[in-house]
Design a protein around this motif. Structure first.
Motif, PDB file in Angstrom:
ATOM      1  N   ILE A  91       0.874  -1.171   0.000  1.00 60.40           N
ATOM      2  CA  ILE A  91       0.000   0.000   0.000  1.00 60.40           C
ATOM      3  C   ILE A  91       0.911   1.219   0.000  1.00 60.40           C
ATOM      4  O   ILE A  91       1.761   1.373   0.874  1.00 60.40           O
ATOM      5  CB  ILE A  91      -0.923   0.008   1.231  1.00 60.40           C
ATOM      6  N   LEU A  92       0.761   2.060  -1.008  1.00 59.90           N
ATOM      7  CA  LEU A  92       1.601   3.241  -1.154  1.00 59.90           C
ATOM      8  C   LEU A  92       0.760   4.490  -0.929  1.00 59.90           C
ATOM      9  O   LEU A  92      -0.259   4.683  -1.595  1.00 59.90           O
ATOM     10  CB  LEU A  92       2.236   3.287  -2.541  1.00 59.90           C
ATOM     11  N   SER A  93       1.200   5.332  -0.011  1.00 60.25           N
ATOM     12  CA  SER A  93       0.434   6.519   0.361  1.00 60.25           C
ATOM     13  C   SER A  93       1.259   7.788   0.158  1.00 60.25           C
ATOM     14  O   SER A  93       2.396   7.884   0.619  1.00 60.25           O
ATOM     15  CB  SER A  93       0.015   6.402   1.837  1.00 60.25           C
ATOM     16  N   HIS A  94       0.665   8.734  -0.568  1.00 57.86           N
ATOM     17  CA  HIS A  94       1.206  10.084  -0.720  1.00 57.86           C
ATOM     18  C   HIS A  94       2.535  10.164  -1.476  1.00 57.86           C
ATOM     19  O   HIS A  94       3.387  10.998  -1.174  1.00 57.86           O
ATOM     20  CB  HIS A  94       1.331  10.769   0.645  1.00 57.86           C
ATOM     21  N   GLY A  95       2.678   9.320  -2.489  1.00 56.01           N
ATOM     22  CA  GLY A  95       3.793   9.511  -3.411  1.00 56.01           C
ATOM     23  C   GLY A  95       3.544  10.735  -4.275  1.00 56.01           C
ATOM     24  O   GLY A  95       2.386  11.060  -4.592  1.00 56.01           O
ATOM     25  N   LYS A  96       4.592  11.426  -4.690  1.00 54.38           N
ATOM     26  CA  LYS A  96       4.449  12.649  -5.484  1.00 54.38           C
ATOM     27  C   LYS A  96       4.156  12.322  -6.953  1.00 54.38           C
ATOM     28  O   LYS A  96       4.586  11.307  -7.495  1.00 54.38           O
ATOM     29  CB  LYS A  96       5.720  13.483  -5.393  1.00 54.38           C
ATOM     30  N   GLU A  97       3.454  13.250  -7.580  1.00 52.71           N
ATOM     31  CA  GLU A  97       2.963  13.028  -8.937  1.00 52.71           C
ATOM     32  C   GLU A  97       4.090  12.885  -9.952  1.00 52.71           C
ATOM     33  O   GLU A  97       3.971  12.126 -10.916  1.00 52.71           O
ATOM     34  CB  GLU A  97       2.047  14.184  -9.346  1.00 52.71           C
ATOM     35  N   ASP A  98       5.213  13.583  -9.754  1.00 53.74           N
ATOM     36  CA  ASP A  98       6.249  13.595 -10.777  1.00 53.74           C
ATOM     37  C   ASP A  98       6.999  12.275 -10.906  1.00 53.74           C
ATOM     38  O   ASP A  98       7.690  12.047 -11.902  1.00 53.74           O
ATOM     39  CB  ASP A  98       7.241  14.746 -10.534  1.00 53.74           C
ATOM     40  N   TYR A  99       6.871  11.388  -9.911  1.00 52.43           N
ATOM     41  CA  TYR A  99       7.598  10.118 -10.005  1.00 52.43           C
ATOM     42  C   TYR A  99       6.735   8.885  -9.710  1.00 52.43           C
ATOM     43  O   TYR A  99       7.192   7.754  -9.894  1.00 52.43           O
ATOM     44  CB  TYR A  99       8.795  10.104  -9.049  1.00 52.43           C
ATOM     45  N   SER A 100       5.501   9.092  -9.266  1.00 48.08           N
ATOM     46  CA  SER A 100       4.710   7.964  -8.752  1.00 48.08           C
ATOM     47  C   SER A 100       4.414   6.893  -9.790  1.00 48.08           C
ATOM     48  O   SER A 100       4.461   5.697  -9.493  1.00 48.08           O
ATOM     49  CB  SER A 100       3.396   8.470  -8.147  1.00 48.08           C
ATOM     50  N   TYR A 101       4.092   7.308 -11.024  1.00 50.56           N
ATOM     51  CA  TYR A 101       3.740   6.313 -12.040  1.00 50.56           C
ATOM     52  C   TYR A 101       4.879   5.319 -12.243  1.00 50.56           C
ATOM     53  O   TYR A 101       4.677   4.099 -12.214  1.00 50.56           O
ATOM     54  CB  TYR A 101       3.386   6.993 -13.359  1.00 50.56           C
ATOM     55  N   ASN A 102       6.089   5.825 -12.448  1.00 53.87           N
ATOM     56  CA  ASN A 102       7.233   4.940 -12.677  1.00 53.87           C
ATOM     57  C   ASN A 102       7.539   4.080 -11.461  1.00 53.87           C
ATOM     58  O   ASN A 102       7.939   2.916 -11.586  1.00 53.87           O
ATOM     59  CB  ASN A 102       8.460   5.763 -13.059  1.00 53.87           C
ATOM     60  N   LEU A 103       7.331   4.649 -10.279  1.00 48.21           N
ATOM     61  CA  LEU A 103       7.600   3.905  -9.053  1.00 48.21           C
ATOM     62  C   LEU A 103       6.600   2.769  -8.871  1.00 48.21           C
ATOM     63  O   LEU A 103       6.972   1.634  -8.552  1.00 48.21           O
ATOM     64  CB  LEU A 103       7.556   4.851  -7.854  1.00 48.21           C
ATOM     65  N   PRO A 156     -15.818  39.521  -1.603  1.00 49.76           N
ATOM     66  CA  PRO A 156     -15.069  38.283  -1.374  1.00 49.76           C
ATOM     67  C   PRO A 156     -14.521  38.217   0.051  1.00 49.76           C
ATOM     68  O   PRO A 156     -14.117  39.236   0.609  1.00 49.76           O
ATOM     69  CB  PRO A 156     -13.933  38.366  -2.393  1.00 49.76           C
ATOM     70  N   VAL A 157     -14.487  37.024   0.604  1.00 48.92           N
ATOM     71  CA  VAL A 157     -13.911  36.818   1.930  1.00 48.92           C
ATOM     72  C   VAL A 157     -12.394  36.838   1.791  1.00 48.92           C
ATOM     73  O   VAL A 157     -11.825  36.142   0.952  1.00 48.92           O
ATOM     74  CB  VAL A 157     -14.377  35.473   2.527  1.00 48.92           C
ATOM     75  N   LYS A 158     -11.740  37.639   2.613  1.00 47.82           N
ATOM     76  CA  LYS A 158     -10.275  37.778   2.553  1.00 47.82           C
ATOM     77  C   LYS A 158      -9.625  36.651   3.356  1.00 47.82           C
ATOM     78  O   LYS A 158      -9.810  36.554   4.569  1.00 47.82           O
ATOM     79  CB  LYS A 158      -9.873  39.150   3.094  1.00 47.82           C
ATOM     80  N   VAL A 159      -8.872  35.808   2.657  1.00 44.34           N
ATOM     81  CA  VAL A 159      -8.444  34.527   3.217  1.00 44.34           C
ATOM     82  C   VAL A 159      -6.932  34.436   3.393  1.00 44.34           C
ATOM     83  O   VAL A 159      -6.158  34.799   2.497  1.00 44.34           O
ATOM     84  CB  VAL A 159      -8.920  33.368   2.311  1.00 44.34           C
ATOM     85  N   LEU A 160      -6.526  33.918   4.555  1.00 44.90           N
ATOM     86  CA  LEU A 160      -5.163  33.426   4.756  1.00 44.90           C
ATOM     87  C   LEU A 160      -5.195  31.950   4.409  1.00 44.90           C
ATOM     88  O   LEU A 160      -5.874  31.163   5.063  1.00 44.90           O
ATOM     89  CB  LEU A 160      -4.716  33.628   6.205  1.00 44.90           C
ATOM     90  N   LYS A 161      -4.467  31.582   3.378  1.00 43.31           N
ATOM     91  CA  LYS A 161      -4.535  30.231   2.802  1.00 43.31           C
ATOM     92  C   LYS A 161      -3.355  29.389   3.267  1.00 43.31           C
ATOM     93  O   LYS A 161      -2.200  29.814   3.194  1.00 43.31           O
ATOM     94  CB  LYS A 161      -4.529  30.359   1.277  1.00 43.31           C
ATOM     95  N   LEU A 162      -3.657  28.190   3.767  1.00 46.75           N
ATOM     96  CA  LEU A 162      -2.633  27.232   4.177  1.00 46.75           C
ATOM     97  C   LEU A 162      -2.596  26.129   3.125  1.00 46.75           C
ATOM     98  O   LEU A 162      -3.523  25.331   3.023  1.00 46.75           O
ATOM     99  CB  LEU A 162      -2.951  26.654   5.565  1.00 46.75           C
ATOM    100  N   TRP A 163      -1.513  26.094   2.371  1.00 42.60           N
ATOM    101  CA  TRP A 163      -1.430  25.147   1.248  1.00 42.60           C
ATOM    102  C   TRP A 163       0.035  24.939   0.902  1.00 42.60           C
ATOM    103  O   TRP A 163       0.867  25.827   1.087  1.00 42.60           O
ATOM    104  CB  TRP A 163      -2.177  25.714   0.033  1.00 42.60           C
ATOM    105  N   VAL A 164       0.365  23.766   0.410  1.00 43.11           N
ATOM    106  CA  VAL A 164       1.721  23.493  -0.048  1.00 43.11           C
ATOM    107  C   VAL A 164       1.634  22.712  -1.357  1.00 43.11           C
ATOM    108  O   VAL A 164       0.850  21.780  -1.498  1.00 43.11           O
ATOM    109  CB  VAL A 164       2.533  22.705   1.012  1.00 43.11           C
ATOM    110  N   GLY A 165       2.426  23.098  -2.308  1.00 44.74           N
ATOM    111  CA  GLY A 165       2.374  22.435  -3.607  1.00 44.74           C
ATOM    112  C   GLY A 165       3.027  23.322  -4.668  1.00 44.74           C
ATOM    113  O   GLY A 165       3.630  24.346  -4.345  1.00 44.74           O
ATOM    114  N   PRO A 166       2.868  22.931  -5.921  1.00 49.33           N
ATOM    115  CA  PRO A 166       2.176  21.731  -6.395  1.00 49.33           C
ATOM    116  C   PRO A 166       3.009  20.469  -6.202  1.00 49.33           C
ATOM    117  O   PRO A 166       4.165  20.552  -5.819  1.00 49.33           O
ATOM    118  CB  PRO A 166       1.965  22.024  -7.879  1.00 49.33           C
TER     119      PRO A 166
END
Length: 339
Positions: A91-103, A156-166
Protein backbone atom coordinates in the motif's frame (compact mmCIF):
# COMPACT_ATOMS: atom_id res chain seq x y z
CA UNK A 1 -11.13 5.20 -18.22
CA UNK A 2 -11.25 3.90 -14.69
CA UNK A 3 -14.62 3.45 -13.11
CA UNK A 4 -14.90 5.41 -9.87
CA UNK A 5 -16.69 3.74 -6.99
CA UNK A 6 -17.71 5.76 -3.95
CA UNK A 7 -17.19 4.10 -0.59
CA UNK A 8 -20.11 5.49 1.37
CA UNK A 9 -19.53 5.90 5.08
CA UNK A 10 -21.45 3.30 7.66
CA UNK A 11 -20.25 1.01 10.29
CA UNK A 12 -21.00 -2.06 8.22
CA UNK A 13 -19.52 -5.47 8.93
CA UNK A 14 -16.79 -6.03 6.36
CA UNK A 15 -17.10 -9.81 6.21
CA UNK A 16 -20.12 -11.81 5.24
CA UNK A 17 -19.77 -14.32 8.03
CA UNK A 18 -17.43 -16.08 10.44
CA UNK A 19 -16.83 -18.91 8.02
CA UNK A 20 -15.76 -16.51 5.30
CA UNK A 21 -13.44 -14.72 7.71
CA UNK A 22 -11.82 -17.97 8.83
CA UNK A 23 -11.32 -19.16 5.27
CA UNK A 24 -9.78 -15.91 4.09
CA UNK A 25 -7.58 -15.58 7.16
CA UNK A 26 -6.26 -19.07 6.56
CA UNK A 27 -5.53 -18.36 2.89
CA UNK A 28 -3.61 -15.20 3.83
CA UNK A 29 -1.38 -16.82 6.47
CA UNK A 30 2.26 -16.30 5.55
CA UNK A 31 1.54 -13.46 3.12
CA UNK A 32 3.39 -10.21 3.75
CA UNK A 33 2.19 -6.71 2.94
CA UNK A 34 4.01 -3.42 3.32
CA UNK A 35 2.33 -0.09 4.06
CA UNK A 36 4.62 2.75 2.93
CA UNK A 37 3.52 6.32 3.60
CA UNK A 38 5.34 9.47 2.51
CA UNK A 39 4.31 11.47 5.58
CA UNK A 40 5.41 11.81 9.18
CA UNK A 41 3.88 10.29 12.28
CA UNK A 42 1.06 12.83 12.63
CA UNK A 43 -2.34 11.89 14.06
CA UNK A 44 -3.89 11.19 10.66
CA UNK A 45 -1.02 8.86 9.76
CA UNK A 46 -1.20 7.05 13.10
CA UNK A 47 -4.91 6.33 12.59
CA UNK A 48 -4.38 5.26 8.98
CA UNK A 49 -1.63 2.86 10.07
CA UNK A 50 -3.73 1.60 13.00
CA UNK A 51 -6.58 0.76 10.64
CA UNK A 52 -4.27 -1.02 8.21
CA UNK A 53 -2.56 -3.05 10.93
CA UNK A 54 -5.81 -4.07 12.61
CA UNK A 55 -7.41 -5.17 9.35
CA UNK A 56 -4.28 -6.96 8.21
CA UNK A 57 -4.06 -8.90 11.46
CA UNK A 58 -7.72 -9.83 11.24
CA UNK A 59 -7.20 -11.18 7.73
CA UNK A 60 -4.06 -13.15 8.60
CA UNK A 61 -1.41 -10.97 6.96
CA UNK A 62 1.97 -9.98 8.30
CA UNK A 63 1.90 -6.18 8.04
CA UNK A 64 5.06 -4.05 8.01
CA UNK A 65 4.71 -0.25 8.07
CA UNK A 66 7.18 2.41 6.98
CA UNK A 67 7.16 6.23 7.05
CA UNK A 68 9.42 8.45 4.96
CA UNK A 69 8.40 11.78 6.59
CA UNK A 70 7.89 13.60 3.30
CA UNK A 71 11.38 12.65 2.09
CA UNK A 72 10.82 11.57 -1.51
CA UNK A 73 14.23 9.91 -1.82
CA UNK A 74 13.55 7.87 1.31
CA UNK A 75 10.07 6.97 0.05
CA UNK A 76 11.50 5.66 -3.22
CA UNK A 77 14.14 3.73 -1.30
CA UNK A 78 11.52 2.10 0.90
CA UNK A 79 9.47 1.09 -2.14
CA UNK A 80 12.53 -0.36 -3.86
CA UNK A 81 13.35 -2.33 -0.71
CA UNK A 82 9.80 -3.70 -0.64
CA UNK A 83 10.32 -4.99 -4.18
CA UNK A 84 13.62 -6.62 -3.24
CA UNK A 85 12.05 -8.22 -0.16
CA UNK A 86 9.31 -9.66 -2.40
CA UNK A 87 6.28 -8.54 -0.44
CA UNK A 88 3.05 -10.06 -1.70
CA UNK A 89 1.36 -6.67 -1.75
CA UNK A 90 2.06 -3.04 -0.92
CA UNK A 91 0.00 0.00 0.00
CA UNK A 92 1.60 3.24 -1.15
CA UNK A 93 0.43 6.52 0.36
CA UNK A 94 1.21 10.08 -0.72
CA UNK A 95 3.79 9.51 -3.41
CA UNK A 96 4.45 12.65 -5.48
CA UNK A 97 2.96 13.03 -8.94
CA UNK A 98 6.25 13.59 -10.78
CA UNK A 99 7.60 10.12 -10.01
CA UNK A 100 4.71 7.96 -8.75
CA UNK A 101 3.74 6.31 -12.04
CA UNK A 102 7.23 4.94 -12.68
CA UNK A 103 7.60 3.90 -9.05
CA UNK A 104 4.29 2.04 -8.97
CA UNK A 105 5.12 0.43 -12.32
CA UNK A 106 8.35 -0.93 -10.84
CA UNK A 107 6.29 -2.65 -8.14
CA UNK A 108 3.71 -4.11 -10.51
CA UNK A 109 6.46 -5.26 -12.90
CA UNK A 110 7.67 -7.39 -9.98
CA UNK A 111 4.21 -9.04 -9.87
CA UNK A 112 3.36 -7.38 -6.57
CA UNK A 113 -0.22 -6.22 -6.03
CA UNK A 114 -0.65 -2.54 -5.20
CA UNK A 115 -3.21 -0.29 -3.55
CA UNK A 116 -2.42 3.41 -3.65
CA UNK A 117 -3.80 6.19 -1.51
CA UNK A 118 -3.49 9.78 -2.71
CA UNK A 119 -0.81 8.59 -5.13
CA UNK A 120 -1.14 9.00 -8.90
CA UNK A 121 -0.70 5.67 -10.67
CA UNK A 122 -1.72 6.58 -14.24
CA UNK A 123 0.08 8.68 -16.82
CA UNK A 124 -0.95 10.06 -20.21
CA UNK A 125 -3.89 7.68 -20.36
CA UNK A 126 -1.80 4.69 -19.33
CA UNK A 127 -3.37 2.69 -16.52
CA UNK A 128 -1.31 0.12 -14.66
CA UNK A 129 -2.68 -3.35 -14.04
CA UNK A 130 -2.89 -4.88 -10.57
CA UNK A 131 -3.37 -1.45 -9.00
CA UNK A 132 -6.35 -0.10 -7.08
CA UNK A 133 -6.18 3.68 -6.65
CA UNK A 134 -7.98 5.04 -3.59
CA UNK A 135 -8.45 8.65 -2.58
CA UNK A 136 -10.65 10.96 -0.62
CA UNK A 137 -13.08 13.09 -2.59
CA UNK A 138 -10.75 16.06 -2.37
CA UNK A 139 -12.97 18.30 -4.46
CA UNK A 140 -15.85 17.73 -2.06
CA UNK A 141 -13.59 18.24 0.94
CA UNK A 142 -12.63 21.65 -0.42
CA UNK A 143 -16.23 22.55 -1.22
CA UNK A 144 -17.46 21.65 2.27
CA UNK A 145 -14.75 23.68 3.98
CA UNK A 146 -15.01 26.70 1.67
CA UNK A 147 -18.81 26.79 1.75
CA UNK A 148 -18.62 26.98 5.54
CA UNK A 149 -15.97 29.70 5.30
CA UNK A 150 -17.97 32.01 3.03
CA UNK A 151 -21.31 31.48 4.77
CA UNK A 152 -22.79 34.74 6.10
CA UNK A 153 -19.68 36.74 5.21
CA UNK A 154 -19.29 39.67 2.84
CA UNK A 155 -17.82 38.62 -0.51
CA UNK A 156 -15.07 38.28 -1.37
CA UNK A 157 -13.91 36.82 1.93
CA UNK A 158 -10.28 37.78 2.55
CA UNK A 159 -8.44 34.53 3.22
CA UNK A 160 -5.16 33.43 4.76
CA UNK A 161 -4.54 30.23 2.80
CA UNK A 162 -2.63 27.23 4.18
CA UNK A 163 -1.43 25.15 1.25
CA UNK A 164 1.72 23.49 -0.05
CA UNK A 165 2.37 22.44 -3.61
CA UNK A 166 2.18 21.73 -6.40
CA UNK A 167 3.03 18.04 -6.36
CA UNK A 168 0.89 16.82 -3.48
CA UNK A 169 -1.98 15.11 -5.31
CA UNK A 170 -4.74 15.64 -2.69
CA UNK A 171 -3.77 19.26 -2.08
CA UNK A 172 -3.57 19.93 -5.81
CA UNK A 173 -7.16 18.70 -6.17
CA UNK A 174 -8.30 20.92 -3.29
CA UNK A 175 -6.49 23.81 -4.92
CA UNK A 176 -8.55 23.31 -8.10
CA UNK A 177 -11.72 24.04 -6.15
CA UNK A 178 -10.13 26.94 -4.29
CA UNK A 179 -9.24 28.60 -7.59
CA UNK A 180 -12.86 28.31 -8.75
CA UNK A 181 -14.05 30.13 -5.64
CA UNK A 182 -11.49 32.87 -6.29
CA UNK A 183 -12.56 33.15 -9.94
CA UNK A 184 -16.19 33.40 -8.86
CA UNK A 185 -15.39 36.31 -6.57
CA UNK A 186 -16.30 34.40 -3.42
CA UNK A 187 -12.86 34.59 -1.82
CA UNK A 188 -9.65 36.61 -2.16
CA UNK A 189 -6.22 35.33 -1.12
CA UNK A 190 -4.43 37.77 1.17
CA UNK A 191 -1.45 35.53 1.89
CA UNK A 192 -0.38 31.88 1.54
CA UNK A 193 1.58 29.78 4.04
CA UNK A 194 3.07 26.33 3.52
CA UNK A 195 5.69 24.27 5.34
CA UNK A 196 9.25 23.72 4.21
CA UNK A 197 10.22 21.70 7.29
CA UNK A 198 8.26 18.46 7.07
CA UNK A 199 9.83 17.13 10.26
CA UNK A 200 7.97 19.82 12.22
CA UNK A 201 5.07 21.06 10.12
CA UNK A 202 3.15 22.57 13.03
CA UNK A 203 6.14 24.48 14.35
CA UNK A 204 7.14 25.67 10.87
CA UNK A 205 3.65 26.92 10.01
CA UNK A 206 3.25 28.52 13.44
CA UNK A 207 6.33 30.69 12.88
CA UNK A 208 5.19 31.62 9.37
CA UNK A 209 1.72 32.52 10.64
CA UNK A 210 3.27 34.80 13.25
CA UNK A 211 5.25 36.54 10.50
CA UNK A 212 2.12 37.01 8.37
CA UNK A 213 0.13 38.41 11.29
CA UNK A 214 2.94 40.89 12.00
CA UNK A 215 2.82 42.38 8.50
CA UNK A 216 -0.97 42.71 8.20
CA UNK A 217 -3.35 45.10 9.89
CA UNK A 218 -6.55 44.18 11.72
CA UNK A 219 -9.26 43.65 9.12
CA UNK A 220 -6.90 42.61 6.34
CA UNK A 221 -7.86 38.95 6.85
CA UNK A 222 -11.38 37.62 7.41
CA UNK A 223 -10.73 33.88 7.80
CA UNK A 224 -8.18 31.08 7.56
CA UNK A 225 -8.53 28.16 5.15
CA UNK A 226 -6.42 25.10 5.95
CA UNK A 227 -6.11 22.63 3.09
CA UNK A 228 -4.46 20.16 5.49
CA UNK A 229 -5.03 19.95 9.22
CA UNK A 230 -1.38 19.39 10.09
CA UNK A 231 -0.70 22.92 8.85
CA UNK A 232 -3.87 24.24 10.45
CA UNK A 233 -2.69 23.21 13.92
CA UNK A 234 0.33 25.50 13.62
CA UNK A 235 -1.79 28.45 12.58
CA UNK A 236 -4.31 27.77 15.34
CA UNK A 237 -1.55 27.89 17.97
CA UNK A 238 -0.17 31.15 16.54
CA UNK A 239 -3.61 32.76 16.56
CA UNK A 240 -4.25 31.53 20.08
CA UNK A 241 -1.05 33.13 21.36
CA UNK A 242 -2.00 36.41 19.68
CA UNK A 243 -5.56 36.08 21.06
CA UNK A 244 -6.80 36.44 17.49
CA UNK A 245 -10.38 35.43 16.75
CA UNK A 246 -9.89 34.82 13.04
CA UNK A 247 -12.19 31.86 12.22
CA UNK A 248 -10.53 28.70 10.89
CA UNK A 249 -12.01 26.26 8.37
CA UNK A 250 -9.97 23.14 7.73
CA UNK A 251 -9.71 19.73 6.05
CA UNK A 252 -8.94 16.39 7.76
CA UNK A 253 -9.45 15.55 11.43
CA UNK A 254 -7.60 14.05 14.39
CA UNK A 255 -7.85 13.90 18.17
CA UNK A 256 -5.59 16.92 18.42
CA UNK A 257 -7.84 18.86 16.03
CA UNK A 258 -10.91 17.91 18.04
CA UNK A 259 -9.26 19.02 21.26
CA UNK A 260 -8.38 22.39 19.74
CA UNK A 261 -11.90 22.80 18.37
CA UNK A 262 -13.34 22.09 21.83
CA UNK A 263 -11.14 24.57 23.68
CA UNK A 264 -12.88 27.53 25.30
CA UNK A 265 -13.35 30.38 22.82
CA UNK A 266 -11.74 28.29 20.07
CA UNK A 267 -11.90 29.89 16.62
CA UNK A 268 -11.53 26.51 14.77
CA UNK A 269 -15.05 26.27 13.36
CA UNK A 270 -15.20 23.25 11.02
CA UNK A 271 -13.16 20.49 9.45
CA UNK A 272 -14.22 18.40 6.47
CA UNK A 273 -12.86 14.87 6.70
CA UNK A 274 -12.88 11.15 6.00
CA UNK A 275 -12.16 8.73 8.85
CA UNK A 276 -8.43 7.88 8.35
CA UNK A 277 -8.74 4.58 10.21
CA UNK A 278 -11.38 3.42 7.74
CA UNK A 279 -9.11 4.39 4.84
CA UNK A 280 -6.38 2.13 6.25
CA UNK A 281 -8.83 -0.73 6.82
CA UNK A 282 -10.31 -0.42 3.36
CA UNK A 283 -6.97 -0.27 1.56
CA UNK A 284 -5.92 -3.54 3.22
CA UNK A 285 -9.22 -5.16 2.33
CA UNK A 286 -8.88 -4.09 -1.30
CA UNK A 287 -5.35 -5.49 -1.37
CA UNK A 288 -6.66 -8.75 0.10
CA UNK A 289 -9.21 -9.01 -2.70
CA UNK A 290 -6.45 -8.68 -5.27
CA UNK A 291 -4.26 -11.26 -3.54
CA UNK A 292 -7.21 -13.65 -3.46
CA UNK A 293 -7.80 -13.09 -7.20
CA UNK A 294 -11.19 -11.52 -6.57
CA UNK A 295 -12.81 -8.90 -8.76
CA UNK A 296 -12.19 -5.35 -7.63
CA UNK A 297 -12.77 -1.94 -9.21
CA UNK A 298 -9.81 0.16 -10.34
CA UNK A 299 -10.62 3.17 -8.17
CA UNK A 300 -12.32 3.86 -4.88
CA UNK A 301 -13.35 7.32 -3.72
CA UNK A 302 -14.04 8.06 -0.06
CA UNK A 303 -16.90 10.44 0.65
CA UNK A 304 -16.22 13.13 3.30
CA UNK A 305 -18.37 14.61 6.03
CA UNK A 306 -18.39 18.03 7.67
CA UNK A 307 -17.46 18.19 11.34
CA UNK A 308 -18.81 21.30 13.03
CA UNK A 309 -17.39 22.71 16.25
CA UNK A 310 -20.93 23.40 17.48
CA UNK A 311 -21.79 19.67 17.42
CA UNK A 312 -18.85 18.47 19.50
CA UNK A 313 -19.25 17.37 23.11
CA UNK A 314 -16.74 17.56 25.95
CA UNK A 315 -15.76 13.90 25.55
CA UNK A 316 -15.83 13.74 21.73
CA UNK A 317 -12.79 12.00 20.24
CA UNK A 318 -11.93 9.99 17.16
CA UNK A 319 -13.34 6.80 18.67
CA UNK A 320 -16.79 8.21 19.40
CA UNK A 321 -17.02 11.03 16.83
CA UNK A 322 -19.74 9.07 15.03
CA UNK A 323 -22.05 9.76 17.98
CA UNK A 324 -22.28 13.39 16.86
CA UNK A 325 -21.46 12.83 13.16
CA UNK A 326 -23.28 9.53 12.48
CA UNK A 327 -21.79 8.93 9.04
CA UNK A 328 -18.16 9.30 10.15
CA UNK A 329 -17.69 5.55 10.78
CA UNK A 330 -19.68 4.40 7.75
CA UNK A 331 -18.15 2.27 5.05
CA UNK A 332 -19.51 0.32 2.12
CA UNK A 333 -19.47 -3.43 2.64
CA UNK A 334 -16.44 -4.90 0.92
CA UNK A 335 -16.75 -8.63 1.21
CA UNK A 336 -14.03 -11.13 0.39
CA UNK A 337 -16.18 -13.73 -1.29
CA UNK A 338 -16.85 -11.92 -4.55
CA UNK A 339 -20.49 -11.26 -3.81
Amino acid sequence: MKKAVTILLASAVLLTGCGAEENKTSSNNGKKIAVIRNLGSDDHTKQFIEGAQAEGKKLGFKVDTFLSHGNDAKFKQLVNQAVLKKYDGVILSHGKEDYSYNLVKKVTDANIKVVTFDTKSDKDGKVLKNVVATSQDDHKLAELSLDALIKDKQKPVKVLKLWVGPGFLPLDKREEVYKKYVAAGKIKTVDTIGPTNFEDIQGDVKKKTEAVLAKHQSGDIDAVWGSWDEMTKGTYLALKEKQSKLPIYSIDISNQDLNYMKEKDSNWKTSASVNPKIIGQTDVRLLAKQLNSEKVEDTFLFKPVQINQSNLKVDTNMNNLAEVVPTFDDIEKISLNGK
